[in-house]
Design a protein around this motif. Sequence first.
Motif, PDB file in Angstrom:
ATOM      1  N   GLN A  47       0.830  -1.203   0.000  1.00  0.00           N
ATOM      2  CA  GLN A  47       0.000   0.000   0.000  1.00  0.00           C
ATOM      3  C   GLN A  47       0.869   1.258   0.000  1.00  0.00           C
ATOM      4  O   GLN A  47       0.578   2.221  -0.713  1.00  0.00           O
ATOM      5  N   GLN A  48       1.926   1.240   0.762  1.00  0.00           N
ATOM      6  CA  GLN A  48       2.825   2.388   0.807  1.00  0.00           C
ATOM      7  C   GLN A  48       3.492   2.626  -0.552  1.00  0.00           C
ATOM      8  O   GLN A  48       3.688   3.770  -0.976  1.00  0.00           O
ATOM      9  N   ILE A 108       0.891   4.205  -2.781  1.00  0.00           N
ATOM     10  CA  ILE A 108       0.693   5.597  -2.364  1.00  0.00           C
ATOM     11  C   ILE A 108       1.826   6.460  -2.916  1.00  0.00           C
ATOM     12  O   ILE A 108       1.611   7.582  -3.380  1.00  0.00           O
ATOM     13  N   SER A 143       2.704  11.221   1.675  1.00  0.00           N
ATOM     14  CA  SER A 143       2.487  10.084   2.584  1.00  0.00           C
ATOM     15  C   SER A 143       2.369  10.533   4.041  1.00  0.00           C
ATOM     16  O   SER A 143       1.648   9.916   4.830  1.00  0.00           O
ATOM     17  N   LYS A 172      -8.359   5.129   6.801  1.00  0.00           N
ATOM     18  CA  LYS A 172      -7.952   4.019   5.945  1.00  0.00           C
ATOM     19  C   LYS A 172      -8.584   4.111   4.558  1.00  0.00           C
ATOM     20  O   LYS A 172      -7.975   3.765   3.553  1.00  0.00           O
ATOM     21  N   GLN A 198      -6.616   6.441   2.474  1.00  0.00           N
ATOM     22  CA  GLN A 198      -5.355   5.811   2.077  1.00  0.00           C
ATOM     23  C   GLN A 198      -5.581   4.781   0.968  1.00  0.00           C
ATOM     24  O   GLN A 198      -4.795   4.697   0.016  1.00  0.00           O
ATOM     25  N   ASN A 199      -6.662   4.001   1.088  1.00  0.00           N
ATOM     26  CA  ASN A 199      -6.970   3.013   0.050  1.00  0.00           C
ATOM     27  C   ASN A 199      -7.287   3.679  -1.287  1.00  0.00           C
ATOM     28  O   ASN A 199      -6.945   3.158  -2.361  1.00  0.00           O
ATOM     29  N   ALA A 247      -4.041   4.668  -2.769  1.00  0.00           N
ATOM     30  CA  ALA A 247      -3.306   3.454  -3.142  1.00  0.00           C
ATOM     31  C   ALA A 247      -3.853   2.885  -4.446  1.00  0.00           C
ATOM     32  O   ALA A 247      -3.094   2.415  -5.313  1.00  0.00           O
TER      33      ALA A 247
END
Length: 366
Positions: A3-4, A7, A14, A22, A25-26, A29
């Motif tokens: 995931q990182q 991203i 980041s 989340k 973030q998803n 991603a």
Amino acid sequence: MLQQFFILCSGADSNILKTCSKGEQNKYAGIGATVFFTAVMAFIASAYALFTVFENVYTSIFFGLIWGLLIFNLDRFIVSTIKKTNSFKSEFLQATPRIILAVIIAIVISKPLEMKIFEKEINQVLLEEKNTMTLANKEQIATQYTPKIEKLNSDISSLKNEIVGKEAETNALYDTYISEAEGTAGTKLLGKGPVYKEKRDKHDAALAELQSLKQTNAEKITALETQIAALDLEYADQITTTQPIINSFDGLMARINALDKLPWMPSFFIFLLFLAIETSPIIAKLLSPKGSYDYKLEDEESAIRTWVTQKVSQREKVLETDTLLNNKIYGEIAEEEEIYNYKKQKAEELLKLQANAFHEVQVKSL
């Protein structure tokens, strides 16, 4: 970890995303994954396209990797520079140049993969074109040799006809003297008399001429046939020399032209697929609501913008104040008598030195 990485591919900050939910973030991603896999497909497409040009695996992979990284960087830049605002029109206007660039990238990426997908059909088109080119090449080369060969064949026919004519003449003389001997023609006297002998001599002379003509024309015919064989061999060599050029007619441009001759609809839908993939990060950012990441990013950018504006304003105020003070200070100094007398004294000394130097120069020139 994955995931990182995605991203990072999305171009998002980041550090800010770590403070978001989340779901946020998803979302980024997913945008980053689209950017990454678009670059992967760009690498595959360009490597295949370059392989059709260089026919070297390592060279194709090297330049394909460079092209894939270039597309990755462009897509990442496009996605990261679209800022969410409260106006869809404003967002769409700032995304328009990026959408145009995405369309161009989609065309460049899709074309080599189309050539790979329709490779068998393209090979069939190229085979037909090669066959047509081979026939045309043979006809074109034949135009250089056919007139010469036809002229030589005509000369051979003339020599053979000359022999046939002489044979017919000799056979006629033979029939004449035989008929004379049998008494069925001529004097009609049976036996070999003086007339028979005369006609026999004519036949023998014609027969000797016929033999000599056959020998002479046979030599001429052999020489002409040798020339024809040489021309046939030269024609075959020309065909052999030029055929590899036709056989190698399967480069990048030839395949693109062959692809254009296939039905347009399958290629068009493949292009639409890549266009959808290429523009999906942009469309996702345009259609997604303004999230916490966008607010935090806007807050950080506005804070920096306000700080910079404040610093610039302070510097302008300092400059303005300093200018006013300098003007006032120097204005007061200009009115002081002591400063005036001192500067006058120094100016007089300078003028005297200049006059003395000028006088010395003038004296030396005399």
